[in-house]
Design a protein around this motif. Structure first.
Motif, PDB file in Angstrom:
ATOM      1  N   GLU A  77       0.838  -1.203   0.000  1.00 10.06           N
ATOM      2  CA  GLU A  77       0.000   0.000   0.000  1.00 10.06           C
ATOM      3  C   GLU A  77       0.871   1.249   0.000  1.00 10.06           C
ATOM      4  N   LEU A  78       0.468   2.208  -0.803  1.00  7.71           N
ATOM      5  CA  LEU A  78       1.166   3.494  -0.767  1.00  7.71           C
ATOM      6  C   LEU A  78       0.689   4.267   0.448  1.00  7.71           C
ATOM      7  N   ASP A  79       1.568   5.121   0.980  1.00  9.27           N
ATOM      8  CA  ASP A  79       1.054   5.910   2.093  1.00  9.27           C
ATOM      9  C   ASP A  79       0.083   6.956   1.542  1.00  9.27           C
ATOM     10  N   PRO A  80      -0.867   7.361   2.381  1.00  7.16           N
ATOM     11  CA  PRO A  80      -1.978   8.177   1.878  1.00  7.16           C
ATOM     12  C   PRO A  80      -1.534   9.433   1.121  1.00  7.16           C
TER      13      PRO A  80
ATOM     14  N   ARG B 190       1.249   9.914  -0.621  1.00  2.00           N
ATOM     15  CA  ARG B 190       1.780   9.553  -1.933  1.00  2.00           C
ATOM     16  C   ARG B 190       0.643   9.160  -2.876  1.00  2.00           C
ATOM     17  N   ARG B 191      -0.328   8.430  -2.315  1.00  2.00           N
ATOM     18  CA  ARG B 191      -1.478   8.026  -3.129  1.00  2.00           C
ATOM     19  C   ARG B 191      -2.224   9.261  -3.633  1.00  2.00           C
TER      20      ARG B 191
ATOM     21  N   ALA C  82       7.686   9.837  -6.778  1.00  2.00           N
ATOM     22  CA  ALA C  82       6.661   9.029  -6.088  1.00  2.00           C
ATOM     23  C   ALA C  82       7.078   7.563  -6.036  1.00  2.00           C
TER      24      ALA C  82
ATOM     25  N   PRO D 278       7.552   3.995  -4.844  1.00  2.69           N
ATOM     26  CA  PRO D 278       6.828   3.206  -3.847  1.00  2.69           C
ATOM     27  C   PRO D 278       7.710   2.739  -2.690  1.00  2.69           C
TER      28      PRO D 278
ATOM     29  N   ARG E  88      -7.743  -2.705   2.724  1.00  2.00           N
ATOM     30  CA  ARG E  88      -7.186  -1.437   3.202  1.00  2.00           C
ATOM     31  C   ARG E  88      -8.215  -0.640   3.996  1.00  2.00           C
TER      32      ARG E  88
ATOM     33  N   ALA F 176      -0.113   2.627   6.138  1.00  2.00           N
ATOM     34  CA  ALA F 176      -1.121   2.094   5.216  1.00  2.00           C
ATOM     35  C   ALA F 176      -1.219   0.581   5.199  1.00  2.00           C
ATOM     36  N   LEU F 177      -0.156  -0.101   5.612  1.00  4.21           N
ATOM     37  CA  LEU F 177      -0.177  -1.565   5.522  1.00  4.21           C
ATOM     38  C   LEU F 177      -0.777  -2.233   6.758  1.00  4.21           C
TER      39      LEU F 177
ATOM     40  N   TRP G 216      -3.352  -3.535   7.927  1.00  2.18           N
ATOM     41  CA  TRP G 216      -4.672  -3.979   7.485  1.00  2.18           C
ATOM     42  C   TRP G 216      -5.558  -4.382   8.662  1.00  2.18           C
TER      43      TRP G 216
END
Lengths: 324, 538
Positions: free
Chosen positions: A54-57, A59-60, B127, B129, B423, B454-455, B457
């Motif tokens: 998951e990208l951090d918010p 960056r998203r 950007a 990842p 997510r 973000a991970l 979950w």
């Protein structure tokens, strides 16, 4: 009696007007297709930037803004149409090193080559076989050809392709088991065969039935009553109407091999356009999906237009839509 | 007169042959034969800073070299830097570059270019990842977030051959520098060609190989980079990465002798594969952990640690690994896989129990949580559509039904929908989890549950856990590992996940491909491989 030839007395401007109308219809169809695809893509859950990592918010959000995906959907569609007008389908989201147009060009070239060869082989083998079976309907030859074509039709591509690989690549080692090498014709043999066989089987049956139907028609019986020889009968009374049958088959078959080559391309690892149909959608690669949908749509419209035109040339009774 | 140019030509040809013979004998099979590697799906990009998929990383590992490198066994090795020093507090690294570093176009590669490449990797416009992985470098987090400038990034060239990197806290920087985001990207090509800088002819790299050809969705072809500092030791001159999306097709291509090395092996029983492929089947432990995640934001799980424990205990991991995954995976009773250096790996308390004892305890906990035969628990397992995931979910559901009497709803979802729902955590309960380490560091796994990132979950926010992690990040060496183990123990005690098994890496490797060694991160640079001489030629 002769089969009617192209009516030369038709005014050309009427044909041109009809063609223009058909083109107009095609454009509207493609626009509706674009609208539908665009809407469906945006409505589908998830987006191009959803991944296992998951990208951090922040960056998203940056990426979404950079691709203008945070704008209202109608505005995004407007931008898409403007870019399309400039012949730009954008950059692929999943494969950012490539523009969609580049991926489509290489994909369609390979799929077209595969499909073209498969259809050509089907035509060259299927029409004579079907003709033979139809001409000798009820004979042992007919039974043999019908049985073989039935097996060909019943065998799905995802069974046939691995069988071919096992036999010719793994056991005999004659041909590559997969991949595509533009410099090595051997890499085309198995995928073309796997793509050709179901089409061949279908065409054989269609041709056979067509021939039987033609042979039973009044004008053929009348010709026979006049004592026409077999070869002349075939040339003057069977082949031409048979051409209509084959042309009617060609359009859907051409479209089917181009849009339906996904399975074969997946099994053989062929870099054709087929895999973009599925992968583009699964990856939410918005620009790639739009490119694939529109180009496939345009291709279908174009093929139909050409085949209809071709049939109209052969059979004046079908010329109505072009004269309207 | 005509004979003279002929002899000049012959002499030139001989000179060429002799020059080649200095590195790898022209007659050696490695110099003549191409290595054909199955590489899974199409690499998403060859921009080292933007790549995050394994297929891209495999190719980039051959094209580039970072400040440090690794050998076939995964041991750290000098890379662009021939040596380095680490300050006593573990926060400053000084890298001394080799004097003979060159790009694949022959231009010298100097420290300032490496600094500029790091700046580009961490800039918000890129950007990248993997940028958060380098957040331990002073100024990196701020630069990536757009709140800092390149001037604040503590990666500096003190002279053309020395690079200094300052860290916010002690961290396994050398491991992190093995990631593609730390590779030097040739910025003049980027400036000139934009997104096309990764195309054959445009891409300039610094590793053992350079890019020769890229046919999207078909193959990527590399050739040996003559300017690589260790080119003489690179045996195979021609490497082809073939796209092999479908594992079953890849296996057929291997059987048909179209591939020398596969990316994976399709699901099958190990004994059957062993019988068919013998020594060509290479299965080894992999730093990856498969688990079922529990969404603690869901009321049914969030407020019931006893129920979470019951669900975990009711699963017979031995059966799952023996009959469902069946490719040498080991049952997991922890998150972090074994094999991390100096890490006192904790385990669930029940790891030492018999399965019967676990199930007895599971039933007690289930009853204590208020569920019984007349009022059973109804719970959902959500997974992304794939045959192995479906088989595993079915088996787990059967175990929960059999041992606890729970009603289990299985829900498979297409990949992007699954990722989105996992997510958001609004509708998930139990979900397919799993993680493969980026670097050989327990934190690679433990950071997944660190608060708001973000991970996470599971949506687990535990101050105690975060405290353990915060302390570990400030520590170094054995103390760091001990604190990380404390954090993992906390995670296991709270039953935030249901560990299932530790991954194995699986490949088919032709017996005449030598130099292929098992390593925990399953990285196999082509520069370490070579072909055996054909029988009778030795």
């Amino acid at each position: 009696m002769r089969w009617p030839t192209l009516a030369l007395g038709q005014p050309h401007w009427a044909l041109g007007k009809g063609l223009l109308l058909r083109l107009g219809e095609a454009l509207v169809t493609l626009l509706l297709l674009a609208l539908l695809c665009f809407g469906l893509l945006r409505a589908a859950p998830g987006g191009p930037f959803d991944a296992e990592r998951e990208l951090d918010p922040a960056r998203r959000a940056e990426l979404i803004a950079a691709h203008a995906l945070d704008r209202p959907v109608p505005e995004q569609f407007g931008h898409f149409l403007v870019d399309l007008g400039h012949g730009d389908l954008g950059q692929s989201f999943q494969y950012p090193d490539y523009r969609v147009i580049e991926l489509l060009a290489s994909g369609f070239a390979i799929t077209g080559l595969l499909g073209g060869l498969a259809l050509l082989a089907a035509l060259l083998i299927g029409v004579p076989l079907g003709l033979w079976a139809g001409w000798r309907a009820g004979s042992g030859v007919d039974l043999g050809i019908r049985t073989a074509s039935l097996i060909g039709l019943a065998l799905p591509k995802f069974v046939l392709a691995p069988l071919l690989i096992l036999l010719f690549a793994v056991y005999f080692g004659w041909l590559p088991a997969g991949g595509f090498d533009g410099n090595d014709w051997r890499s085309l043999v198995l995928p073309v065969t796997a793509l050709c066989l179901p089409n061949l089987a279908g065409l054989v049956r269609l041709t056979r039935d067509g021939v039987i139907g033609i042979l039973a028609s009044d004008y053929v019986r009348a010709a026979r009553a006049r004592g026409i020889e077999d070869l002349a009968l075939l040339r003057h009374h069977v082949l031409r109407p048979l051409l209509l049958v084959v042309l009617a088959w060609l359009a859907p078959a051409l479209i089917a091999v181009i849009t339906g080559s996904t399975v074969i391309e997946q099994i053989f690892g062929i870099p054709g356009v087929g895999r973009y149909f599925v992968q583009g959608a699964l990856n939410r690669d918005y620009s790639l999906v739009m490119g694939v949908a529109l180009s496939a749509g345009a291709l279908i419209v174009l093929v139909n237009l050409l085949i209809d035109g071709g049939r109209a040339l052969v059979d004046p009774r079908l010329r109505q839509p072009f004269d309207s | 007169m005509a004979a003279k140019p002929f002899f000049v030509l012959l002499a030139l040809l001989m000179a060429g042959v002799l020059a080649a013979a200095e590195t790898v004998p022209a007659s050696s099979p490695s110099a003549l034969r191409a290595l054909r590697r199955g590489n899974g799906p199409e690499p998403s990009t060859l921009d080292a800073h933007r790549a995050q998929d394994l297929a891209s990383h495999n190719v980039l590992r051959d094209l580039y070299e970072g400040l440090v490198s690794e050998d076939a066994r995964g041991q750290l090795l000098a890379g662009m830097a021939e040596r380095w020093e680490i300050s006593a507090d573990g926060r400053r690294y000084a890298f001394h570059l080799r004097r003979n570093l060159r790009w694949s176009n022959g231009e010298p590669l100097l420290a300032a270019e490496i600094v500029a490449s790091f700046q580009r990797a961490l800039s918000p416009a890129t950007a990248a990842p993997l940028a958060p992985m380098l957040a331990v470098i002073v100024g990196a987090r701020e630069l990536a977030a757009g709140t800092g400038t390149v001037a604040d990034l503590a990666i500096r060239a003190s002279d053309p051959h020395t690079l200094l990197i300052d860290l916010v806290e002690p961290a396994p920087l050398l491991q992190l520098l093995l990631l593609p985001i730390a590779y030097p990207v040739y910025l003049p090509a980027l400036a000139r060609y934009g997104s096309r800088h990764t195309r054959p002819g445009n891409l300039v790299s610094n590793g053992a190989y350079q890019l020769l050809d890229w046919q999207p969705h078909a193959l990527i072809r590399l050739q040996k980079n003559a300017h690589f500092h260790a080119a003489a030791a690179v045996a195979i001159a021609d490497v082809r990465y073939l796209v092999t999306e479908d594992a079953a097709s890849e296996q057929q291509r291997f059987r048909a002798n179209d591939l020398d090395l596969t990316e994976t092996v399709p699901p099958a029983r190990r004994d059957r594969l062993q019988a068919r492929f013998g020594a060509q089947l290479r299965i080894s432990p992999y730093l990856g952990s498969f688990f079922l995640g529990l969404n603690l934001r869901a009321a049914v799980l969030g407020r019931a640690p006893a129920l979470r424990e019951a669900l975990s205990l009711a699963i017979d991991r031995e059966i799952l690994t023996r009959y469902i995954t069946a490719l040498g995976e080991t049952p997991a009773y922890a998150l972090v896989p074994p094999g991390m250096a100096d890490y006192p790996a904790p385990k669930m308390a029940s790891a030492a129990w018999s399965q019967a004892a676990r199930e007895t305890r599971a039933r007690q906990l289930y009853a204590a949580a208020g569920y019984r035969a007349e009022a059973p628990l109804t719970i959902e397992i959500r997974y992304n559509t794939s045959t192995p995931h479906r088989r595993l979910a079915l088996a787990v559901a059967a175990m929960w039904r059999q041992v606890l009497g729970a009603k289990v709803v299985l829900r498979n979802e297409e990949w992007k929908s699954f990722v989105l729902h996992r997510r958001e955590g609004r509708i998930t309960q139990v979900f397919r989890g799993g993680w493969i380490a980026d670097v050989e560091d327990p934190l690679s796994f433990l950071a997944l549950f660190d608060g708001d990132q973000a991970l996470n979950w599971s949506g687990w926010h535990d101050p105690v856990y975060r405290q353990w992690l915060a302390q570990a990040r400030q520590a170094d060496g054995g103390e760091r590992q001990r604190l990380l183990a404390g954090a993992e123990q906390r995670l296991l005690d709270q039953h935030v996940i249901v560990p299932i098994y530790f991954y194995t890496s699986k490949h088919l490797v032709r017996t005449d491909v030598l130099g292929f060694e098992a390593n925990p991160l399953d990285r196999h640079g082509s520069r370490w491989l070579h072909f055996a001489a054909p029988a009778g030629a030795r």
